[in-house]
Design a protein around this motif. Structure first.
Motif, mmCIF file in Angstrom:
data_model
loop_
_atom_site.group_PDB
_atom_site.id
_atom_site.type_symbol
_atom_site.label_atom_id
_atom_site.label_comp_id
_atom_site.label_asym_id
_atom_site.label_seq_id
_atom_site.Cartn_x
_atom_site.Cartn_y
_atom_site.Cartn_z
ATOM 1 N N UNK A 189 39.358 43.243 37.842
ATOM 2 C CA UNK A 189 39.715 41.958 38.451
ATOM 3 C C UNK A 189 39.876 40.875 37.392
ATOM 4 N N UNK A 193 43.442 38.956 36.494
ATOM 5 C CA UNK A 193 43.204 37.555 36.889
ATOM 6 C C UNK A 193 43.203 37.409 38.406
ATOM 7 N N UNK A 194 42.555 38.358 39.081
ATOM 8 C CA UNK A 194 42.452 38.313 40.533
ATOM 9 C C UNK A 194 42.545 39.729 41.056
ATOM 10 N N UNK A 195 42.578 39.908 42.381
ATOM 11 C CA UNK A 195 42.657 41.270 42.921
ATOM 12 C C UNK A 195 43.938 41.982 42.483
ATOM 13 N N UNK B 129 39.285 34.355 37.752
ATOM 14 C CA UNK B 129 39.704 35.623 38.343
ATOM 15 C C UNK B 129 38.874 35.962 39.569
ATOM 16 N N UNK B 133 40.166 33.538 45.350
ATOM 17 C CA UNK B 133 41.114 34.642 45.281
ATOM 18 C C UNK B 133 41.637 35.016 46.671
ATOM 19 N N UNK B 288 37.251 46.503 50.517
ATOM 20 C CA UNK B 288 38.413 46.768 49.691
ATOM 21 C C UNK B 288 38.006 46.885 48.215
#
Ligand code: HEM
Ligand code: FES
Lengths: 267, 312
Positions: A189, A193-195, B129, B133, B288
């Protein structure tokens, strides 16, 4: 000694005096001689040049990379003129429009693989010669870190052209990291930089690729080469001579012949 | 050189109160920003410590002269060499000299400043990050666009303001109604659960029936009874169960809701296994996670906490 020839006096005045002036204040000439004029085992071969070859490849990457950085734009936004992502368009411009841009980019792209291959060859040579043993353990350890950072350079650089190959290879690379036990999903992640890969991913990789990682690499390379200079080159395992053997006294030390600094030659 | 001469500088005795005084002043300044109670406490500390400091400093002016040896490193290091004959050998040397204290506090304060500067920077590098999100829900348009028992390739922007980089693809099949009379959809996420490549439906795409809706949504019906991955040959059946190749679980799915007759995608979840088909399928659902991570079985122990469990 006989009186100095006219030519000798001019050399003294034009070259040696300024060098002495600098050396007195900085020890620069002494340092350079310490770095370059070393005893090496008599029976070394081309195998021992692989480290310098890797260094040369790294310097080429640094220079070509710095030039690419003048024209590359790390943005995933759509360029209104070309209708394609800005990063991809800037790579297209470097390759097709800039004078000799294709050459600089080609050197950087192929040079990346050359650098990694040379690192592995160098490492293999060190391993097969047993040159990682006492007192050179820290050389091996800094070398492993350099290899790891070098591969990270390749990973972060590969995304920058922002084409389909770059994108999906990076997706797969991120998810490979994601399968590491416990920390893997967190690492993935961070890397995306995120999912999922998003607008921030390209700037992150660019910053890592051209600032953080090269900085760390350069520092590590300095330590690595300092240690090589300090500890000397290991003899091959089949060598019949003692490692780090002194020169026979009959051969004048290289320093006097180069004569950079009067009086500091025959150390 | 001897330090017994008359010109030896007069040094006040050692005192720790300046430190307490500094803490008090810092507290006072902090209090001006935060709250007057903190400021008052800081002021009190500063006044008391200042008083005690002054008392220490003026100690010898006010009375008996303390018998303090000049505490220098040379005294400690070369006491036995006889270089400084003035120091009587029988007196115990100071165990902790002033210079050692200064050395330690310089290093300590330097480390503290380094940490204070570095931590926010590292946080700034890593935290974005993991915060904010959440992705918007995606409206895929009227459910009439999804004929019963057929897959539709739906691609949409999960965050339209961020642009094409957030384009995602889902395989949507309208299952009609469940036994309980609820609408049922099977919505698979196209990302391969091996290492994330774009899974493709195995069947002809009806490009004639392609539709573009508002907000970048694009629908293309497809005749598919299985899905394949171009990267390493992963193969999934029509329910998203792994049939062959390296994937470690079934394809990820979306929750959904129907609002004003429109299909709206919710959050993603991971799927261990699906038994049964369509509206009567039994789905083992998990939080998830990244492709390639197991969600069930022993291997799942390797991934006890995944980011989606913490950040939603
Ligand atoms: C160990 C050294 C390095 C390695 C292994 C490396 C590797 C790579 C790779 C694999 C690419 C993709 C190349 C391409 O697709 O054309 C790339 C691109 C790039 N690198 Fe490096 N690199 C290194 C050093 C540097 C340095 C020092 C800089 C800048 C100061 C730099 C700046 C760039 C830029 C701007 C690009 C994008 C342009 C392009 O893709 O052609 N690199 N690098
Ligand atoms: S990414 Fe799909 S099979 Fe490897």
């Amino acid at each position: 000694m006989a009186a100095k020839s006219k030519r000798q006096q001019m050399v003294d005045l034009a070259v040696l005096a300024p060098l002495d002036w600098i050396d007195e204040r900085t020890a620069f000439v002494r340092g350079t001689k310490w770095f370059l004029f070393r005893n090496v085992p008599r029976d070394i071969s081309w195998g021992q040049t692989l480290g310098s070859a890797a260094l040369t490849a790294f310097i080429v990457q640094t220079l070509t990379g710095a030039i690419l950085a003048l024209y590359y734009k790390p943005s995933a936004a759509i360029d209104p003129v070309t209708g394609k992502p800005v990063a991809y368009s800037s790579i297209e411009a470097i390759t097709d429009e800039l004078t000799l841009g294709w050459l600089v980019r080609g050197m950087h792209r192929w040079g990346a693989s050359v650098f990694i291959i040379l690192l592995f060859l160098h490492m293999g040579r060190v391993f097969l010669f047993g040159a990682y043993k006492y007192p050179r353990e820290l050389n091996w350890i800094t070398g492993v870190l350099i290899l790891a950072l070098g591969m990270l350079m390749g990973f972060t650089g590969y995304l920058l052209p922002w084409d389909q190959t770059a994108y999906w290879a990076t997706v797969v690379g991120i998810n490979l990291n994601g399968t590491a036990p416990f920390a893997g999903p967190w690492l993935a992640q961070f890397l995306a930089t995120g999912p999922e890969i998003g607008t921030n991913t390209l700037p992150l990789y660019y910053g890592l690729h051209m600032l953080l990682l090269p900085g760390a690499l350069i520092a590590l390379i300095f330590v690595h080469i300092y240690l090589v200079t300090r500890l000397g080159v290991a003899s091959p395992p089949w060598s019949t001579e003692a490692a780090g053997r002194e020169r026979p006294a009959a051969v004048p030390p290289a320093g006097t012949r180069a004569g950079l600094v009067r009086g500091s030659g025959g150390d | 050189m001897s330090d017994t001469g008359h010109d030896t500088p007069h040094v006040p005795g050692p005192s720790l109160w300046p430190i307490a005084f500094a803490i008090g002043v810092a507290c006072l300044l902090l209090g001006l920003v935060i709250s007057w109670i903190v400021a008052a406490v800081g002021a009190a500390i500063a006044v008391v410590a200042g008083f005690l400091w002054a008392r220490d400093v003026t100690h010898d002016v006010r009375g008996e002269v303390p018998s303090i040896e000049p505490e220098t490193r040379t005294v400690g290091d070369s006491a036995s060499t006889g270089a400084i004959a003035a120091v009587p050998v029988d007196r115990p040397l100071p165990a902790y000299t002033r210079s050692r204290f200064l050395e330690a506090s310089t290093l300590g304060v330097g480390a503290a400043i380094g940490a204070i500067v570095t931590l926010p920077v590292v946080g700034f590098m890593v935290l974005p990050a993991f915060t904010d999100v959440e992705e918007d829900e995606a409206d895929l348009g009227p459910i009439e666009n999804f004929p019963e028992s057929e897959y539709v390739i739906a691609s949409y922007l999960s965050n339209p303001s961020a642009g094409e980089v957030t384009r995602r693809t889902a395989f949507v099949r309208n299952n009609g109604q469940t036994d309980a009379g609820e609408p049922s959809f099977t919505i698979l996420y196209s990302r391969c659960v091996h290492l994330g490549c774009p899974v493709q439906p195995n069947g002809p795409i009806d490009e004639e029936a392609r539709q573009e809706l508002e907000n970048g949504v694009e629908l293309r019906p497809v005749l598919a009874q299985s899905f394949g991955c171009p990267c390493h040959g992963g193969l999934y059946d029509a329910e998203g169960n792994r049939q062959a190749g390296p994937p470690v679980r079934s394809m990820d799915r979306y929750t959904f809701s129907i609002r004003n007759g429109r299909l709206v995608l919710g959050e993603l979840y991971a799927v261990g296994n699906v038994s049964g088909t369509g509206a009567s399928a039994q789905i083992s659902r998990y939080p998830w996670s990244v492709p390639g991570t197991h969600v069930d079985g022993v291997e799942a122990w390797l991934y006890p906490i995944v980011p989606s469990q913490v950040t939603g």
